[in-house]
Design a protein around this motif. Structure first.
Motif, mmCIF file in Angstrom:
data_model
loop_
_atom_site.group_PDB
_atom_site.id
_atom_site.type_symbol
_atom_site.label_atom_id
_atom_site.label_comp_id
_atom_site.label_asym_id
_atom_site.label_seq_id
_atom_site.Cartn_x
_atom_site.Cartn_y
_atom_site.Cartn_z
ATOM 1 N N ALA A 1 2.803 7.426 -11.381
ATOM 2 C CA ALA A 1 2.934 6.457 -12.458
ATOM 3 C C ALA A 1 1.445 5.765 -12.610
ATOM 4 O O ALA A 1 0.847 5.372 -13.666
ATOM 5 C CB ALA A 1 3.806 5.780 -12.579
ATOM 6 N N GLU A 2 1.090 5.052 -11.504
ATOM 7 C CA GLU A 2 -0.258 4.599 -11.174
ATOM 8 C C GLU A 2 -1.365 5.139 -11.671
ATOM 9 O O GLU A 2 -2.254 4.752 -12.459
ATOM 10 C CB GLU A 2 -0.364 3.965 -9.915
ATOM 11 C CG GLU A 2 0.332 2.852 -9.328
ATOM 12 C CD GLU A 2 0.243 2.311 -8.056
ATOM 13 O OE1 GLU A 2 -0.521 2.871 -7.132
ATOM 14 O OE2 GLU A 2 0.852 1.037 -7.640
ATOM 15 N N LYS A 3 -1.544 6.597 -11.211
ATOM 16 C CA LYS A 3 -2.430 7.586 -11.681
ATOM 17 C C LYS A 3 -2.521 7.762 -13.225
ATOM 18 O O LYS A 3 -3.775 7.661 -13.813
ATOM 19 C CB LYS A 3 -2.487 8.758 -10.978
ATOM 20 C CG LYS A 3 -3.172 9.856 -11.146
ATOM 21 C CD LYS A 3 -2.987 11.116 -10.476
ATOM 22 C CE LYS A 3 -4.348 11.953 -10.510
ATOM 23 N NZ LYS A 3 -3.949 13.337 -9.733
ATOM 24 N N GLU A 4 -1.266 8.035 -13.726
ATOM 25 C CA GLU A 4 -1.158 8.111 -15.133
ATOM 26 C C GLU A 4 -1.636 6.799 -16.114
ATOM 27 O O GLU A 4 -2.219 6.885 -16.889
ATOM 28 C CB GLU A 4 0.233 8.638 -15.694
ATOM 29 C CG GLU A 4 0.525 8.897 -17.209
ATOM 30 C CD GLU A 4 -0.411 9.896 -17.611
ATOM 31 O OE1 GLU A 4 -0.385 10.172 -18.820
ATOM 32 O OE2 GLU A 4 -0.804 10.626 -17.004
ATOM 33 N N ASP B 1 0.842 -1.122 0.099
ATOM 34 C CA ASP B 1 -0.150 0.085 0.030
ATOM 35 C C ASP B 1 0.874 1.347 0.024
ATOM 36 O O ASP B 1 1.436 1.560 0.943
ATOM 37 C CB ASP B 1 -0.740 -0.026 1.437
ATOM 38 C CG ASP B 1 -2.055 0.929 1.260
ATOM 39 O OD1 ASP B 1 -1.686 1.956 0.644
ATOM 40 O OD2 ASP B 1 -2.748 1.023 2.280
ATOM 41 N N LEU B 2 1.191 1.731 -1.017
ATOM 42 C CA LEU B 2 1.905 2.777 -1.134
ATOM 43 C C LEU B 2 1.888 4.215 -0.544
ATOM 44 O O LEU B 2 2.560 4.900 0.006
ATOM 45 C CB LEU B 2 2.270 3.409 -2.786
ATOM 46 C CG LEU B 2 2.920 2.198 -3.586
ATOM 47 C CD1 LEU B 2 3.063 2.708 -5.031
ATOM 48 C CD2 LEU B 2 4.225 1.653 -3.136
ATOM 49 N N HIS B 3 0.424 4.300 -0.338
ATOM 50 C CA HIS B 3 -0.075 5.402 0.538
ATOM 51 C C HIS B 3 0.267 5.124 1.865
ATOM 52 O O HIS B 3 0.816 6.345 2.566
ATOM 53 C CB HIS B 3 -1.775 5.896 0.534
ATOM 54 C CG HIS B 3 -2.016 6.296 -1.067
ATOM 55 N ND1 HIS B 3 -1.672 7.524 -1.373
ATOM 56 C CD2 HIS B 3 -2.671 5.490 -1.844
ATOM 57 C CE1 HIS B 3 -2.373 7.639 -2.777
ATOM 58 N NE2 HIS B 3 -2.478 6.466 -3.247
ATOM 59 N N SER B 4 0.164 4.172 2.503
ATOM 60 C CA SER B 4 0.597 3.790 3.756
ATOM 61 C C SER B 4 2.143 4.018 4.088
ATOM 62 O O SER B 4 2.540 4.323 4.927
ATOM 63 C CB SER B 4 0.068 2.332 4.285
ATOM 64 O OG SER B 4 -1.158 2.228 4.212
ATOM 65 N N ASP B 5 2.826 3.469 2.902
ATOM 66 C CA ASP B 5 4.324 3.307 2.842
ATOM 67 C C ASP B 5 4.662 4.896 2.986
ATOM 68 O O ASP B 5 5.784 5.495 3.683
ATOM 69 C CB ASP B 5 4.750 2.839 1.674
ATOM 70 C CG ASP B 5 4.921 1.420 1.786
ATOM 71 O OD1 ASP B 5 4.552 0.863 2.834
ATOM 72 O OD2 ASP B 5 5.042 0.568 0.755
ATOM 73 N N LEU B 6 4.058 5.664 2.196
ATOM 74 C CA LEU B 6 4.343 7.191 2.173
ATOM 75 C C LEU B 6 4.237 7.987 3.468
ATOM 76 O O LEU B 6 4.973 8.746 3.948
ATOM 77 C CB LEU B 6 3.752 7.876 1.157
ATOM 78 C CG LEU B 6 4.020 9.144 0.757
ATOM 79 C CD1 LEU B 6 5.684 9.384 0.468
ATOM 80 C CD2 LEU B 6 3.351 9.918 -0.445
ATOM 81 N N ILE C 1 8.262 6.380 -4.125
ATOM 82 C CA ILE C 1 6.755 6.029 -3.817
ATOM 83 C C ILE C 1 5.895 7.319 -4.469
ATOM 84 O O ILE C 1 4.950 6.925 -5.069
ATOM 85 C CB ILE C 1 6.294 6.111 -2.428
ATOM 86 C CG1 ILE C 1 7.025 4.771 -1.494
ATOM 87 C CG2 ILE C 1 5.108 6.120 -2.164
ATOM 88 C CD1 ILE C 1 6.948 4.784 -0.131
ATOM 89 N N GLU C 2 6.281 8.449 -4.308
ATOM 90 C CA GLU C 2 5.451 9.585 -5.007
ATOM 91 C C GLU C 2 5.341 9.478 -6.450
ATOM 92 O O GLU C 2 4.324 9.406 -7.256
ATOM 93 C CB GLU C 2 6.045 10.810 -4.643
ATOM 94 C CG GLU C 2 5.690 11.194 -3.321
ATOM 95 C CD GLU C 2 6.601 12.479 -2.856
ATOM 96 O OE1 GLU C 2 7.468 13.018 -3.470
ATOM 97 O OE2 GLU C 2 6.028 13.062 -1.525
#
Length: 170
Positions: A83-86, A7-12, A77-78
């Motif tokens: 990239a995931e959003k794109e 979970d990249l948001h949690s990692d960030l 992470i950002e």
């Protein structure tokens, strides 16, 4: 070994909750003969250090990794989130292009069907009888359809009459 999706948001959030960076790795920690330590350049506080009398060994490579990870990991992470959003945006765009292609293909088929229907209508002898009903002009199969507009003022009525004539005939 299966890879677990992180979970990249949690990692960030974990990165952002840590002592502010950037961090730096140095030798010469005063409480240890071994001396490797990592400190926050923003706050000047020690983040981790080797200490005598413990099993903690902080190699030069580990100290550098820890220090670089403080700013490198959030940056990575950002970039991954962007990239995931794109990818999601482009996937949606590709999907809409596919829909548009299907719509265009369907429209082309409709236009082709209309053209064929008009060929049948204007190839029917009753069309010319219906046209003659509205004008004194001579109109037959050799008369170009562009000339009909000047004769009738509107092709729409002729199409309607021709269609009715064709429908009544079949």
């Amino acid at each position: 070994m299966s890879e677990t999706k992180r979970d990249l948001h949690s990692d960030l959030a974990i990165c952002n909750a840590a002592t502010p960076g950037p961090w730096a790795a140095e030798k010469g920690y005063e409480q240890s003969e071994r001396g490797n330590y990592v400190y926050s350049q923003a706050e000047g506080s020690v983040v981790c250090a080797e200490q005598d009398g413990t099993d903690c060994v902080l190699t030069d490579a580990d100290a550098r990794f820890i220090a670089e990870a403080r700013t490198g990991w959030p940056h990575a992470i950002e970039r991954a989130l962007a990239a995931e959003k794109e990818v999601a945006r482009l996937t949606g765009l590709v999907g809409s292009l596919r829909v548009n292609d299907r719509d265009k293909t369907r429209k082309i088929a409709e236009v082709e069907a209309d053209v064929e229907r008009l060929r049948l209508i204007f190839g029917h002898p009753l069309v010319y009888e219906a046209l003659a009903h509205y004008t004194d002009e001579h109109i037959d199969s050799d008369t170009h359809p562009d000339d009909w507009e000047t004769v009738f003022g509107a092709r729409v009525e002729a199409f309607k009459l021709a269609k009715e004539a064709t429908t009544d005939d079949h």
